[in-house]
Design an enzyme around this catalytic site. Structure first.
Site, short mmCIF file in Angstrom:
data_model
loop_
_atom_site.label_atom_id
_atom_site.label_comp_id
_atom_site.label_asym_id
_atom_site.label_seq_id
_atom_site.Cartn_x
_atom_site.Cartn_y
_atom_site.Cartn_z
N LYS A 111 1.33 -1.45 -0.15
CA LYS A 111 -0.16 0.08 0.20
C LYS A 111 0.79 1.39 0.01
CE LYS A 111 -2.22 1.40 3.73
NZ LYS A 111 -2.48 2.59 4.00
N GLY A 172 -7.05 9.08 10.83
CA GLY A 172 -7.10 9.47 12.37
C GLY A 172 -7.86 9.97 12.85
C1 LIG Z 1 -3.66 1.88 8.73
C2 LIG Z 1 -3.23 2.90 7.19
O1 LIG Z 1 -2.77 2.37 6.39
C3 LIG Z 1 -4.01 3.98 7.29
O2 LIG Z 1 -4.02 4.64 6.14
C4 LIG Z 1 -5.12 4.88 8.55
O3 LIG Z 1 -4.19 4.76 9.73
C5 LIG Z 1 -6.09 4.63 8.16
O4 LIG Z 1 -7.24 5.75 8.78
P1 LIG Z 1 -7.62 5.37 9.72
O5 LIG Z 1 -6.39 4.92 11.14
O6 LIG Z 1 -7.71 6.94 9.74
O7 LIG Z 1 -8.77 4.79 10.13
#
Ligand SMILES: CC(=O)[C@@H](O)[C@H](O)COP(=O)(O)O
EC number: 2.8.1.10
Length: 269
Positions: A111, A172
């Site tokens: 990713k 977040g």
């Molecule tokens: C875990 C990750 O790959 C991120 O892109 C991110 O932390 C996801 O976002 P949230 O923490 O807002 O769900």
């Protein structure tokens, strides 16, 4: 899916990423948990089959003296999706993907996220496009975190990214899907899976993403920072399934005025 012993609904087509079939459309992160035990239990409760890990922040064997996440999240059971969290340039992101490939024995699925600034953690799309181009040429299979701009999302697909992952809201933040119209446009234009990544705060946000026609949702904070992460992980599992079912069912059109639930024709008096 069976509703009663007599009624059967048509099967949904599965989520396919990099040629592999997944029955869960929920992808989860591994950060912000109290400890590795809680991480493992929450992931189990979420039903997720793809688990993303920040290569720069997580011990995947770089440090043999520290606990290794892979001892809890077994690559035999889960698809490990290394991510480039914490990278602010294409150069850093490319280097991080190559490190992940070394640590995970030639694993090419990553990713990609290239961030623009600390305050919003919004993706830097110029650097994201540059990194995507280099990584595709180097044989990586890229799921790409991006802005919710439909034209840039299409551009990433045309470059060879295998999944498009527009943010719902800043990482977040828990703000939920901020631009449903754009997410819908990205879904309509895409021929690869579209998964909302980041910004989900609670179960209804995940359901909305799925009702918009997304193929899946990736989340971390909403589960890890819930008061009961394991219960929230389970709630998210149900929310994703529920949103997908509603999308397949097709919602009724919205109307400005009421229409009685029981027809008035043929009333008894
Ligand atoms: C875990 C990750 O790959 C991120 O892109 C991110 O932390 C996801 O976002 P949230 O923490 O807002 O769900």
């Amino acid at each position: 899916m069976t509703v009663t012993s007599d009624i059967k609904l048509p099967e949904d087509k599965p989520l396919v990423i990099d040629g592999r079939v997944y029955s869960s459309r929920l992808l989860v992160g591994t950060g912000k948990y109290r400890d590795l035990m809680e991480t493992g239990h929450a992931i189990e409760a979420s039903g997720a089959e793809i688990v993303t890990v920040a290569v720069r922040r997580t011990n995947l064997g770089q440090n043999p003296d520290e606990p290794n996440l892979l001892d809890v999240i077994s690559p035999e059971r889960y698809t490990i999706l290394p991510n480039t969290a914490g990278c602010y340039t294409a150069k850093d992101a490319v280097r991080t993907c190559r490190l992940a490939r070394e640590l995970l024995d030639g694993h090419n699925l990553v990713k990609l996220e290239v961030l623009g600034e600390e305050k919003t953690l919004y993706p830097n799309m110029t650097e994201t496009l540059a990194a995507a181009e280099e990584l595709v040429n180097d044989g990586f299979k890229i799921m790409v975190y991006c802005s919710d701009d439909p034209l840039l999302a299409k551009r990433l697909e045309e470059m060879g990214c295998i999944a498009i992952m527009p943010l719902g809201a800043p990482i977040g933040s828990g703000l939920g899907i901020q631009n449903r119209y754009n997410i819908r446009l990205i879904v309509e234009n895409a021929t690869v899976p579209v998964l909302v990544d980041a910004g989900v705060g609670t179960a209804s946000d995940a359901t909305i993403a799925m009702e918009l026609g997304c193929d899946g949702v990736l989340m971390n904070t909403a589960i890890a920072q819930a008061q009961d992460p394991i219960r929230m992980a389970h709630a998210m599992r149900l929310a994703i399934e529920s949103g997908r079912e509603a999308y397949l069912a097709g919602r009724m059109p919205k109307k400005r005025y009421a229409s009685a639930s029981s027809p008035l024709d043929g009333t008894f008096f």
